[in-house]
Scaffold this motif. Structure first.
Motif: not given
Length: 169
Positions: A116-142
């Motif tokens: 819904l946004h060209r060039g990405g959204g207005p906010l970026q979600l990052v890990e507090d400790a590292t400033s590394t971007p995070v994203r939601v994923q579907i992962r198995s328990e493994d």
């Protein structure tokens, strides 16, 4: 591409999800725009009624109704506070149930950022400790990332054996 349906679910004409569907039940609680935006604000740290109503841009009546619903559903809790010289008022804080909804809310944000946004959204979600971007994923328990084509849906036989749910029909 679609999820693989297993066992009696494979014949989709033989069953209906109905009221037992977890998605249907969840949408009854958070299925309005105002409910989702109130939760967004709770994740951002908003706790006071007036701030919720103002930041979401809804009337006091709508804010009151939605916050009451979110409290009754168990996503928020009302906690008393008192400013010096003022009467006791209530703030709204996330419960464990409300915090556990965060991945679903962030998945909606991630989807909106992508589509819904060209060039990405207005906010970026990052890990507090590292400033590394995070994203939601579907992962198995493994820990394996799982895509739509690699998912299978089956009846939760443990629930049926426990007598708490009916098989889809």
């Amino acid at each position: 591409m679609a999820l693989k349906l297993e066992g009696p679910l494979a014949d989709r004409s033989a069953w209906e999800a109905g009221e037992q569907c977890s998605i249907s039940r969840a949408m009854r609680i958070v299925g309005t725009r105002s409910a989702m935006l109130l939760l967004r604000e709770a994740y951002y740290g908003t706790t006071r009624f007036d701030d919720f109503a103002h930041r979401v841009g809804i009337t006091d009546a709508v804010a009151s109704a939605r916050l009451k619903e979110l409290v009754e559903a168990g996503l928020l809790a009302r906690r008393p506070y008192r400013e010096p010289g003022q009467r006791t008022r209530y703030e709204y804080v996330l419960t464990d149930m409300g915090r556990d909804l965060l991945p679903a809310v962030l998945a909606l944000m991630q989807w909106g950022d992508k589509y819904l946004h060209r060039g990405g959204g207005p906010l970026q979600l990052v890990e507090d400790a590292t400033s590394t971007p995070v994203r939601v994923q579907i992962r198995s328990e493994d820990g394996n990332e799982v895509g739509l084509d690699d998912l299978r849906v089956r009846i939760n036989r443990q629930r049926i054996r426990a007598g708490t749910e009916q098989s889809p029909s």
